[in-house]
Design a protein around this motif. Structure first.
Motif, PDB file in Angstrom:
ATOM      1  N   ASN A 465      -3.262 -12.007 -18.137  1.00 52.41           N
ATOM      2  CA  ASN A 465      -1.992 -12.743 -17.993  1.00 52.41           C
ATOM      3  C   ASN A 465      -1.425 -12.458 -16.609  1.00 52.41           C
ATOM      4  O   ASN A 465      -0.616 -11.544 -16.429  1.00 52.41           O
ATOM      5  N   PRO A 466      -1.843 -13.222 -15.587  1.00 51.21           N
ATOM      6  CA  PRO A 466      -1.442 -12.933 -14.200  1.00 51.21           C
ATOM      7  C   PRO A 466       0.068 -12.998 -14.007  1.00 51.21           C
ATOM      8  O   PRO A 466       0.712 -13.991 -14.371  1.00 51.21           O
ATOM      9  N   THR A 467       0.627 -11.921 -13.449  1.00 46.35           N
ATOM     10  CA  THR A 467       2.048 -11.885 -13.126  1.00 46.35           C
ATOM     11  C   THR A 467       2.289 -11.510 -11.674  1.00 46.35           C
ATOM     12  O   THR A 467       3.417 -11.582 -11.197  1.00 46.35           O
ATOM     13  N   GLU A 468       1.223 -11.062 -10.978  1.00 39.35           N
ATOM     14  CA  GLU A 468       1.366 -10.684  -9.576  1.00 39.35           C
ATOM     15  C   GLU A 468       0.066 -10.979  -8.849  1.00 39.35           C
ATOM     16  O   GLU A 468      -0.996 -11.138  -9.465  1.00 39.35           O
ATOM     17  N   SER A 469       0.143 -11.066  -7.528  1.00 43.16           N
ATOM     18  CA  SER A 469      -1.043 -11.398  -6.737  1.00 43.16           C
ATOM     19  C   SER A 469      -2.003 -10.211  -6.694  1.00 43.16           C
ATOM     20  O   SER A 469      -1.599  -9.055  -6.831  1.00 43.16           O
ATOM     21  N   VAL A 470      -3.278 -10.525  -6.518  1.00 43.56           N
ATOM     22  CA  VAL A 470      -4.294  -9.484  -6.407  1.00 43.56           C
ATOM     23  C   VAL A 470      -4.152  -8.799  -5.047  1.00 43.56           C
ATOM     24  O   VAL A 470      -3.979  -9.473  -4.025  1.00 43.56           O
ATOM     25  N   PRO A 471      -4.192  -7.480  -4.982  1.00 42.82           N
ATOM     26  CA  PRO A 471      -4.094  -6.783  -3.688  1.00 42.82           C
ATOM     27  C   PRO A 471      -5.112  -7.326  -2.688  1.00 42.82           C
ATOM     28  O   PRO A 471      -6.238  -7.681  -3.056  1.00 42.82           O
ATOM     29  N   THR A 472      -4.721  -7.371  -1.425  1.00 39.53           N
ATOM     30  CA  THR A 472      -5.547  -7.990  -0.390  1.00 39.53           C
ATOM     31  C   THR A 472      -6.944  -7.392  -0.327  1.00 39.53           C
ATOM     32  O   THR A 472      -7.938  -8.120  -0.234  1.00 39.53           O
ATOM     33  N   ASP A 473      -7.054  -6.081  -0.407  1.00 39.31           N
ATOM     34  CA  ASP A 473      -8.365  -5.462  -0.261  1.00 39.31           C
ATOM     35  C   ASP A 473      -9.251  -5.680  -1.489  1.00 39.31           C
ATOM     36  O   ASP A 473     -10.466  -5.501  -1.424  1.00 39.31           O
ATOM     37  N   LEU A 474      -8.638  -6.065  -2.625  1.00 40.15           N
ATOM     38  CA  LEU A 474      -9.421  -6.331  -3.831  1.00 40.15           C
ATOM     39  C   LEU A 474      -9.768  -7.814  -3.991  1.00 40.15           C
ATOM     40  O   LEU A 474     -10.601  -8.163  -4.833  1.00 40.15           O
ATOM     41  N   TYR A 475      -9.140  -8.650  -3.186  1.00 43.02           N
ATOM     42  CA  TYR A 475      -9.331 -10.094  -3.365  1.00 43.02           C
ATOM     43  C   TYR A 475     -10.785 -10.534  -3.184  1.00 43.02           C
ATOM     44  O   TYR A 475     -11.273 -11.380  -3.938  1.00 43.02           O
ATOM     45  N   PRO A 476     -11.529  -9.987  -2.209  1.00 44.39           N
ATOM     46  CA  PRO A 476     -12.949 -10.389  -2.112  1.00 44.39           C
ATOM     47  C   PRO A 476     -13.738 -10.098  -3.390  1.00 44.39           C
ATOM     48  O   PRO A 476     -14.666 -10.834  -3.729  1.00 44.39           O
ATOM     49  N   LEU A 477     -13.365  -9.051  -4.123  1.00 45.40           N
ATOM     50  CA  LEU A 477     -14.029  -8.780  -5.389  1.00 45.40           C
ATOM     51  C   LEU A 477     -13.698  -9.858  -6.407  1.00 45.40           C
ATOM     52  O   LEU A 477     -14.548 -10.276  -7.196  1.00 45.40           O
TER      53      LEU A 477
END
Length: 853
Positions: A465-477
């Protein structure tokens, strides 16, 4: 016939002086009655096979399993652990025919080795078992799962295949019936592999919470704590003290001889003389894949030359074979079969043969240098003397051990887990989210996951249930997971890209990680496989393939450079400092490049550089990753520090049980430092895992203890120059004080949502693709779109870049799009090249820009 005198004579003839000796006494067996709780037919069969009864620990552990306890067998090598869990499995099926059992083996080769043992018991009672590993076709797996009551699997296939197909009714039926999970050779579960296994086992239990655990291992420290950390359960442990098996004695001879730099030819001569003079088969252990292959190649050539002075490279018979990870299954089987049948004189192996693969009666083990841990030492020594006295020739060229008694009586290192590593947490959260979605028809037990770190739970909840953006360093994953997280993030290799190696005619020759490829299979490298040399003629990053052709017995070494760029601006984790020196644990970006290679053929040497005139590659092979490391800034003492750096790394690894292969070092450069805004240069020891497991964290907090350990080692061997250098560095370490990081780091100012920090147009950066592609690119600009911020990129010249099909590779990813002559990609896929890349601050509402550096 092998004897201590003969072994000592051969060693000394090859300049390996015997400096110490230890004898480990054998012991008589302690027997106990076969458990009465076993099913009658199984009990009667065991009585006929073992008229004296079972070993005491076998009888007690079988009873514990029947009583429903989780069990950990941490007894000695060849103590009959397989009999325990195979008997318990057969008993469970005989009493509850609808039950399913999962036996996990960390290597495919172990499954093949164990098949006969399972068959011996199960065929006698008309029970069914099967196996599924990476070599079994997907189309056959459904029938294997349905038709067998016991399934032997590798964790890899269980994670990547079974857990990603939970919507299949027949997989759900298997999980609902699962009553026992067996983990053989469980001591291998540590580090990245072990951490992923700890998450995986809890994910499995959340889907199927009614099973027991049985763990089997030969070497463990604090078995009960290990059991709980790995599985989340408590259970009955059986250790060496409760081991009732008979144990043959062992004789260990410690030698000192030619050091690493000059000892290679002596090793070849030693192995050749053992082949000639000793009738028994032997194992040689060393930790380098390259050295394993090279020793085999040169030993076989030396043996052939002894028989025929005109022998050619192509006519050399295989009297000794190598064994390591990365081989094709059929090649591994060939080696094991030849050794078991006595067709080989010996095998030179990495740690791959530490585990309980049945390779017959080995009487002699040779250790090339001290193993990286005592766990590895005892596993290797345990391979000799299963049927009689075993001998171990322990080669200690750099005098790391010196005396055997304190070494043999030292405490075994604990298994290390990294449950708090955010990269491993996030990849497991991505897998768990898919599993929860696919398992709607199962009674999912969320409470099983609550024993894992809170940050993992937050990542998981945000995926569901997304409520916040994925951290920048984890986004490529997150982007990579679009291809299926179970496939993209294998349980064993973490996030490392893997290449398939093929002979140019199409024959598969194993696999290799990107990090290993930069050391062994870069363009133009001579790569050894099964003791035979091959030249790398094509390095295809996009397709994940490396193509070889046969070659002469050449030796190539990569021209590899490493540069570290620390993020002192907001990335400091721990700091020791004085007025003009510091030691800092900090987030870093590591750049590694292979720009060519050197070639050795006999006494001849030459050099090859990549570039327009190279037949192998038009540009450097580059690898970038973010991690953490310890930066040392010691001003004018940098050269002195560089001279002791290897000893400091070695001391650190020995003190904290870390493998040397898991850390690396290199020079760092930064535009600012914790001492001010002036640029600084120094040395960095860093974690080699993408995203960092913070393996180097204890080094900063225990710097003075580590340097004292290195000093004690230098004094023990009377290395006066090293003693002087270490003392000079120790004086600096003593002068450093712990600093309050919050007061010293240079933080970015707080920014509103409409303010963004972006890479400036015209700057070079790194594109990190969703499928592992890494490529230096030029940023042309940025654009704010309904999909969020995106960068405009200049298309690179495909003819001058590896892989040659870069445009196709990039445009086939889901995060790159072509717009006219430009490429567009999401902001998170672009990373700066520290410290060169300039930034700008942008007001996304007004378009105003401000230079930041």
């Amino acid at each position: 016939m092998l004897s201590e005198a003969l072994l000592a004579q051969i060693a000394e003839q090859n300049d390996y002086a015997i400096v110490d000796r230890a004898e480990i006494a054998g012991k008589e067996a302690v027997y106990a009655e076969i458990p009465s709780a076993l099913s009658p037919e199984l009990r009667e069969r065991l009585k006929s096979q073992y008229p004296e009864g079972l070993y005491s620990h076998q009888s007690q552990s079988i009873t514990s399993i029947i009583n429903g306890e989780n069990v950990c067998l941490a007894t000695s090598t060849a103590s009959g652990k397989s009999l325990v869990f195979i008997t318990a499995a057969a008993d469970l099926i005989l009493k509850n025919p609808d039950s399913k059992i999962l036996a996990l083996y960390p290597m495919k080769a172990l499954i093949q080795d164990q098949l006969d043992k399972w068959k011996d018991t199960f065929s006698a009672h008309n029970l069914n078992f099967g196996y599924i590993d990476g070599t079994v076709s997907v189309k056959h797996r459904k029938n294997i799962l349905n038709e067998n009551q016991v399934l032997l699997m590798t964790p890899d296939v269980c994670h990547a295949w079974l857990m990603s197909n939970l919507d299949k009714s027949w997989i759900q039926s298997f999980l609902k019936a699962l009553r026992l999970v067996i983990l053989d050779e469980s001591h291998v579960y540590e580090g990245v592999f072990g951490t992923n296994m700890a998450y995986f086992l809890r994910r499995l239990e959340a889907l199927s919470p009614q099973f027991q655990f049985v763990l089997s291992t030969g070497t463990l420290f604090e078995a009960a704590n290990f059991f709980t950390t790995l599985t989340g359960r408590n259970g009955r442990t059986f250790t060496i003290e409760e081991d009732g098996s008979t144990q043959a004695g062992k004789i260990i001879l410690l030698t000192q001889g030619p050091p690493d730099g000059t000892g290679y030819k002596h090793l070849v001569s030693l192995i050749m003389n053992i082949c000639i003079s000793v009738e028994q088969q032997f194992l040689v252990f060393c930790d380098s894949r390259v050295l394993v292959e090279r020793l085999v190649t040169e030993t076989n050539y030396a043996l052939a030359l002894e028989e025929n002075k005109d022998v050619k490279d192509t006519d050399v018979p295989d009297k000794v074979l190598p064994y390591r990870a990365g081989y094709e299954p059929e090649d591994r089987k060939q080696i094991q079969k030849a050794l078991t049948k006595g067709e080989l004189r010996g095998v030179v192996s990495t740690s791959a043969l530490e585990m309980g693969i049945d390779i017959g009666g080995i009487d002699l083990v040779i250790l090339v240098d001290r193993p990286w841990s005592l766990k590895a030492f005892w596993q290797r020594v345990g391979r000799a003397g299963r049927k009689g006295v075993g001998y171990c020739l322990f080669i200690d060229p750099n005098e790391k051990v010196r005396r055997l008694d304190p070494y043999l009586n030292a405490q075994i290192e604990p298994n290390i887990f990294y449950l708090n590593n955010r990269y491993l947490q996030y990849t497991n959260a991505l897998c768990t989210a898919v599993e929860k979605r696919l398992s709607a028809d199962l009674s999912y037990k969320d409470e099983i996951l609550t024993q894992l770190p809170e940050s993992f739970i937050r990542y998981l909840e945000n995926e569901i249930n997304p409520t916040e953006s994925v951290p920048t360093d984890l986004y490529p994953l997150k982007q990579r997971a679009q291809g299926g997280p179970h496939r993209e993030f294998p349980i064993r290799t973490g996030m490392e890209k893997t290449f398939l190696i093929k002979e140019r005619q199409g024959t598969n020759m194993g696999d290799i990680t990107f990090d290993q490829a930069m050391r062994e299979t870069y363009p133009g490298a001579v790569y050894y496989y099964m003791g035979k040399p091959y030249r790398v003629i094509r390095f295809d990053f996009r397709r994940g393939e490396i193509i070889l052709k046969p070659e002469k017995r050449l030796i190539t070494k990569p021209k590899k450079t490493t540069m570290v760029f620390p993020r002192f601006n907001g990335g400091i984790l721990y700091l020791l400092r004085s007025e003009n020196c510091f030691i800092a644990e900090v987030e870093v970006q590591v750049s590694q490049k292979v720009s060519g290679f050197t070639i050795e053929y006999g006494a001849n040497q030459s050099s090859h550089d990549y570039g327009p005139h190279s037949e192998y590659s038009q540009r450097d092979i580059s690898r970038y990753f973010t991690t953490t490391g310890i930066c040392f800034f010691l001003v004018e003492n940098d050269l002195t520090f560089i001279s002791i750096l290897p000893k400091l790394q070695e001391a650190f690894c020995e003190m904290f049980g870390i493998r040397m292969q898991d850390i690396d070092c290199g020079p760092f450069y930064a535009n600012t430092s914790p001492l001010g805004t002036a640029p600084c240069k120094g040395q960095c020891i860093f974690d080699v895992t993408e995203g960092s497991l913070r393996l180097t964290e204890p080094l900063a907090k225990n710097a003075l203890d580590v340097v004292q350990y290195a000093l004690d080692e230098a004094e023990a061997i009377r290395d006066e120059q090293m003693i002087s250098s270490i003392n000079k560095i120790k004086e600096i370490f003593v002068s450093l004080d712990v600093a309050k990081v919050d007061q010293l780091i240079i933080k970015d100012s707080e920014k509103a949502d409409h303010i963004a920090k972006l890479i400036a147009p015209g700057q070079q950066a790194v594109f990190i693709g969703g499928d592992g592609i890494q490529l230096e690119v030029e940023v042309l600009g940025y654009r704010y779109t309904p999909q969020g911020l995106m960068y405009e990129l200049k298309p690179p010249d495909a003819e001058n870049i590896i892989p040659t099909n870069v445009e196709e590779a990039l445009l086939n990813t889901s995060i790159v799009h072509r717009t006219g002559s430009k490429w567009m990609t999401v902001e998170h896929a672009i990373r700066p090249l520290f410290p060169e890349t300039r930034f700008i601050q942008v007001n996304l509402t007004t378009g105003e820009e401000e230079s930041l550096n």
